[in-house]
Design an enzyme around this catalytic site. Sequence first.
Site, PDB file in Angstrom:
ATOM      1  N   GLU A 120       2.444   1.608  10.676  1.00  0.00           N
ATOM      2  CA  GLU A 120       1.847   0.264  10.693  1.00  0.00           C
ATOM      3  C   GLU A 120       2.900  -0.790  11.039  1.00  0.00           C
ATOM      4  OE1 GLU A 120      -0.389  -0.671   7.156  1.00  0.00           O
ATOM      5  OE2 GLU A 120      -1.593   1.169   7.331  1.00  0.00           O
ATOM      6  N   ASP A 122     -10.145  -7.488  -1.801  1.00  0.00           N
ATOM      7  CA  ASP A 122     -10.258  -6.031  -1.730  1.00  0.00           C
ATOM      8  C   ASP A 122     -11.735  -5.674  -1.625  1.00  0.00           C
ATOM      9  OD1 ASP A 122      -7.606  -5.110  -1.809  1.00  0.00           O
ATOM     10  OD2 ASP A 122      -7.465  -5.556  -3.945  1.00  0.00           O
ATOM     11  N   ARG A 169      -2.642 -12.408   9.751  1.00  0.00           N
ATOM     12  CA  ARG A 169      -1.738 -11.324  10.160  1.00  0.00           C
ATOM     13  C   ARG A 169      -2.600 -10.176  10.638  1.00  0.00           C
ATOM     14  NH1 ARG A 169       3.192 -12.021  11.508  1.00  0.00           N
ATOM     15  NH2 ARG A 169       4.064 -10.103  10.631  1.00  0.00           N
ATOM     16  N   ARG A 226       4.844   0.783   6.874  1.00  0.00           N
ATOM     17  CA  ARG A 226       4.585   2.021   6.137  1.00  0.00           C
ATOM     18  C   ARG A 226       4.059   3.093   7.077  1.00  0.00           C
ATOM     19  NH1 ARG A 226      -0.204  -0.789   2.397  1.00  0.00           N
ATOM     20  NH2 ARG A 226      -1.539  -1.347   4.123  1.00  0.00           N
ATOM     21  N   ARG A 257       5.290  -2.082 -14.848  1.00  0.00           N
ATOM     22  CA  ARG A 257       5.103  -1.417 -16.138  1.00  0.00           C
ATOM     23  C   ARG A 257       6.393  -0.764 -16.631  1.00  0.00           C
ATOM     24  NH1 ARG A 257       1.454   2.077 -12.958  1.00  0.00           N
ATOM     25  NH2 ARG A 257      -0.457   0.887 -12.960  1.00  0.00           N
ATOM     26  N   TYR A 315      -8.016 -12.964   0.555  1.00  0.00           N
ATOM     27  CA  TYR A 315      -7.388 -11.631   0.541  1.00  0.00           C
ATOM     28  C   TYR A 315      -8.218 -10.736  -0.394  1.00  0.00           C
ATOM     29  CZ  TYR A 315      -3.104  -8.634   0.494  1.00  0.00           C
ATOM     30  OH  TYR A 315      -2.176  -7.625   0.629  1.00  0.00           O
ATOM     31  N   ARG A 364      -0.142  -8.924  -7.082  1.00  0.00           N
ATOM     32  CA  ARG A 364      -1.079  -7.814  -6.877  1.00  0.00           C
ATOM     33  C   ARG A 364      -0.492  -6.500  -7.404  1.00  0.00           C
ATOM     34  NH1 ARG A 364      -4.972  -7.823  -2.740  1.00  0.00           N
ATOM     35  NH2 ARG A 364      -4.371  -5.762  -2.024  1.00  0.00           N
TER      36      ARG A 364
END
Length: 373
Positions: free
Chosen positions: A306, A356, A249, A280, A176, A354, A172
Amino acid sequence: MIKYDYLIVGAGLFGAVFAHEATKKGKKCLVIDKRDHIAGNIYTEKVEGINVHKYGAHIFHTSNKTVWDYINQFADFNNYINSPVAIYKDELYNLPFNMNTFSKLWNIKTPKEAKDIIEKQRKEAAITEPKNLEEQALSLVGRDVYEKLIKGYTEKQWGRACTDLPSFIIKRLPLRFTYDNNYFNDRYQGIPIGGYTQIVEKLLEGSEVLLSTDFFEFKEGHPDIAERIVFTGMIDEYFEFKLGNLEYRTVRFENEILDEENFQGNAVVNYTEREVPYTRIIEHKHFEFAKDENGNSIPKTVISREYSTEWKPGIEPYYPVNNDRNSDLYNKYKELADKEENVIFGGRLGHYKYYDMDKVIEAALECVSSELK
Ligand code: FAD
Ligand code: UDP
């Protein structure tokens, strides 16, 4: 007595897009949700003038122009670009993995230097066909990035060893060799000005909505209320867990309102070492450039830590754990679902995917169009 064309279970994004499109085609929809608010996990609420993402940070991103045009009918989007930073011990790195990350990690400047180091570490790992997340990560970015930025975070997030997780999870994240901290490769990205809840409010116009209503209780008293059911809850729960539990989860959010203007200087800061118990910290005001709706600065700030935990009955499930065991079990539930007349399963929990937000919209539009063709 049949009163509706559709009973839609779940006022989240999937249920709301389905309801909107079906209503447009003249269908009568009743949408129920066990929570006391609409919008499911994309729910946002105002706290101290700040739109707080109550169920975790949600950044809209897509490469699908149809989906982008679709969502833009219901809100104006700002030009927020997600650029999280990662803290490992006392070191700070840019995400996703890019030249800023590599330069800080190895004190180098050019893409060639970075590629050479990664290539050397790849060779040392000697993985030909990655079979799990650890092998995938090592063969993509090498050991240094894996040890500092992936291993601890992933094991906290998923509560499993990286060797027991599917490799797609790490794919995901972009990799770069340019100095570009944009977390996504998608063409379109932003945060709806004023939050997500208004989008779902608009999508649900014309539908009847019942909140604080659990399907499993509701259906006892109303077995024939609609011709068809759209179910966006947990697929295993629908079948009373009769083949066993799928694993999920969940995230516990510890929210704080602070009497300071700017706590961490960024919307998303990841803590990638195992020893810090949270994954995070989100500082919500930065999703809207720290300004209120009139463009004024806000003296306070709201942060959320979190903590990722395993799902148990009674709490909200967030992430499907798509490992082999659960994928096999899901396929068995899917066989039952395919035989269930007049029930359509959809969304992150109904499809155990999963997804988005953009993928949820795509799936809902596809589902409603094949349903109403
Ligand atoms: P949900 O929003 O879960 O809606 C399902 C609804 O069904 C819920 O409201 C639930 O209460 C209700 N329900 C379930 N069972 C019953 C029942 N028995 N009776 C009545 N009601 C029931 N996507 C992105 O694109 N960008 C992001 O940055 C992003 N960040 C995320 C961060 C987190 C922490 C999480 C968990 C997800 C994130 N996502 C993100 C994914 C996004 O949240 C989902 O794609 C989207 O919300 C899924 O919509 P849905 O309608 O399928 O599910
Ligand atoms: N990940 C990581 N380190 C990070 C951020 C993410 O190793 O600092 C891994 C982790 O396994 C996570 C996956 O990349 O589950 C996908 O990250 P993403 O930010 O897409 O997760 P989400 O926003 O869905 O929680």
